[in-house]
Design an enzyme around this catalytic site. Structure first.
Site, PDB file in Angstrom:
ATOM      1  N   PRO A 335     -27.496  15.689 -11.416  1.00 44.82           N
ATOM      2  CA  PRO A 335     -26.862  15.177 -10.199  1.00 44.82           C
ATOM      3  C   PRO A 335     -27.109  13.702  -9.910  1.00 44.82           C
ATOM      4  CG  PRO A 335     -28.941  16.197  -9.644  1.00 44.82           C
ATOM      5  CD  PRO A 335     -28.805  16.300 -11.142  1.00 44.82           C
ATOM      6  N   THR A 336     -27.955  13.017 -10.717  1.00 46.37           N
ATOM      7  CA  THR A 336     -28.332  11.659 -10.323  1.00 46.37           C
ATOM      8  C   THR A 336     -27.311  10.632 -10.804  1.00 46.37           C
ATOM      9  OG1 THR A 336     -29.561  11.183 -12.344  1.00 46.37           O
ATOM     10  CG2 THR A 336     -30.767  12.300 -10.580  1.00 46.37           C
ATOM     11  N   CYS A 337     -27.456   9.396 -10.302  1.00 46.84           N
ATOM     12  CA  CYS A 337     -26.560   8.304 -10.681  1.00 46.84           C
ATOM     13  C   CYS A 337     -27.096   7.564 -11.890  1.00 46.84           C
ATOM     14  CB  CYS A 337     -26.392   7.341  -9.510  1.00 46.84           C
ATOM     15  SG  CYS A 337     -25.515   8.118  -8.168  1.00 46.84           S
ATOM     16  N   ASP A 338     -27.637   8.295 -12.851  1.00 51.49           N
ATOM     17  CA  ASP A 338     -28.130   7.690 -14.079  1.00 51.49           C
ATOM     18  C   ASP A 338     -27.272   8.203 -15.219  1.00 51.49           C
ATOM     19  OD1 ASP A 338     -31.046   6.539 -15.352  1.00 51.49           O
ATOM     20  OD2 ASP A 338     -29.738   7.730 -16.646  1.00 51.49           O
ATOM     21  N   ASN A 379     -33.455   8.915  -6.958  1.00 48.69           N
ATOM     22  CA  ASN A 379     -32.240   9.023  -6.136  1.00 48.69           C
ATOM     23  C   ASN A 379     -32.471   9.858  -4.878  1.00 48.69           C
ATOM     24  OD1 ASN A 379     -29.279   9.049  -8.323  1.00 48.69           O
ATOM     25  ND2 ASN A 379     -30.231   7.394  -7.201  1.00 48.69           N
TER      26      ASN A 379
END
Ligand SMILES: *Cc1c(COP(=O)(O)O)cnc(C)c1O
Length: 390
Positions: A335-338, A379
């Site tokens: 789910p992270t923005c990585d 995040n």
């Protein structure tokens, strides 16, 4: 799960206990549920398969206090890597004499701390560390870790730990000269070792060092075979008995009449199969109208505890609340923005076509190297919560 390291029956009971807990408590996701009877079962299976062998649970695999307490009560010893892991084991009932400080990379003040808490067994792989142990933990036992070939391992250790056999031999002599007890040779044949003979080359090296030093009057009493015993993820495994037979035969073949005391440091094999990690589907989407593969985004990813999906090394068996109907290929991501937070794009997973946001996905065999790898709040996502069932 297609296969289990120690049998299917207990696994079904464990699944039922975990499912009852999840249905009844409805904990927030993601979360890991550990079935403590399975931990006990795996520990006793290894102990029974390797009679007379000292079992040092590698705490980093799962440091949940209830797990450590259960293993201490069963008579396990412990492999630790830091002062906090020492404190954890002591607080959960382990005796200091059952703890091995097996991390060759340690600060002088951490060695002193361990010594102050009663730890008397250390693993080294360098002259500086042997000298630091002699100074800050005088009279302790020390094992020298050697570099080994880790082919057959799904998650090899590479070249970070251990030194060449000639150097280890010299450092064991140095340990003796500095007033330490040179106990023997240690190694790690690589994690999730799928070849029961994967320890043989390193055992041969350890026996050679031991024989060479015996000829000089230095008696090494012990050999430390490290971790590497596997857990049942997607691929079938040889049974535990095959590992025990191969390891026992290898020790007697290479050491001959001078049978050493043997230590093992299993982590994964004790805790992996005890754990079910419950995740929630955040989003199912496609990248284009012609895309065949859907993207399934879970509320756990690389930074929430699934670090072992790096390189897709470990592929967890998955169960969803919609299993049984038609399924199709997916990419699975966190789910992270990585951008690296993608779990599986090369490993083929088929998930139900009607899977949608809000559904649960359970990752099986997830009790090892998950909570211990979970980040504090990447995040803003909370670290992975753990619950235990009895
Ligand atoms: C991590 C580790 C282990 C445990 O390895 P598994 O493959 O999980 O059994 C054992 N010994 C040492 C020194 C370790 O660093």
């Amino acid at each position: 799960m297609k296969t289990s390291f120690a049998g299917q029956r207990l696994h079904h009971e464990a699944t039922a206990r975990i499912r009852r807990f999840l249905d009844h408590e409805q904990p927030g996701t993601p979360c890991l549920v550990i079935d403590l009877p399975t931990v006990r079962d795996r520990f006793t299976a290894i102990r029974d398969a390797l009679p007379g062998v000292g079992i040092f649970y590698a705490v980093k695999a799962n440091p949940t206090p209830e797990v450590v307490a259960l293993l201490a009560a069963e008579g396990s010893s412990f492999d630790v890597a830091s002062p906090n892991e020492i404190d954890l084991c002591l607080a959960q009932g382990a005796a200091p004499g059952t703890i091995s400080y097996s991390n060759p990379i340690k600060k002088a003040r951490d060695i002193a701390y361990a010594y102050g808490r009663g730890v008397r067994l250390f693993v080294s792989d360098s002259e500086h560390d042997v000298r630091a142990v002699a100074e800050h933990a005088p009279g302790s036992s020390v094992m020298l870790r050697i570099l080994v070939d880790t082919k057959g391992s799904t998650y090899p250790f590479g070249k970070k730990f251990g030194c060449a056999p000639e150097m280890a031999t010299d450092l064991l002599r140095l340990a003796r000269d500095l007033g330490l007890v040179p106990l023997g040779v240690a190694f790690h044949a690589g994690s999730q070792q799928l070849d029961p003979n994967g320890w043989d080359g390193a055992i041969a090296d350890a026996a050679e060092i031991t024989a060479k030093l015996r000829a000089e009057g230095v008696e090494l009493s012990t050999v430390n075979l490290g971790g590497g015993l596997p857990a049942g993820y997607l691929d079938p495994l040889p049974p535990l008995a095959d590992y025990a037979a191969a390891i026992t035969a290898s020790v007697s073949r290479h050491f001959g009449e001078f049978a050493p005391k043997v230590m093992v440091e299993p982590g994964r094999a004790i805790v992996a199969e005890s754990g079910v990690l419950r995740a929630e589907v955040v989003l199912v989407s496609k990248k284009s109208y012609s895309d065949e593969r859907r993207w399934v985004f879970l509320d756990i990813g690389r930074y929430g505890g699934l670090a072992e999906t790096e390189g897709e090394a470990i592929a967890y068996p998955l169960r969803t609340s919609r299993d049984g109907g038609a399924a199709g290929p997916v990419v699975i991501a966190g789910p992270t923005c990585d951008a690296d937070d993608v779990l599986y794009q090369d490993t083929c997973y088929d998930l139900p076509l009607d899977l949608r946001a809000g559904d649960h996905v359970d990752l099986l065999c997830a009790g090892a190297y998950t909570t211990s790898y979970s980040s504090v709040a990447f995040n803003g996502f909370e670290p992975l919560a753990t619950y235990c069932v009895r």
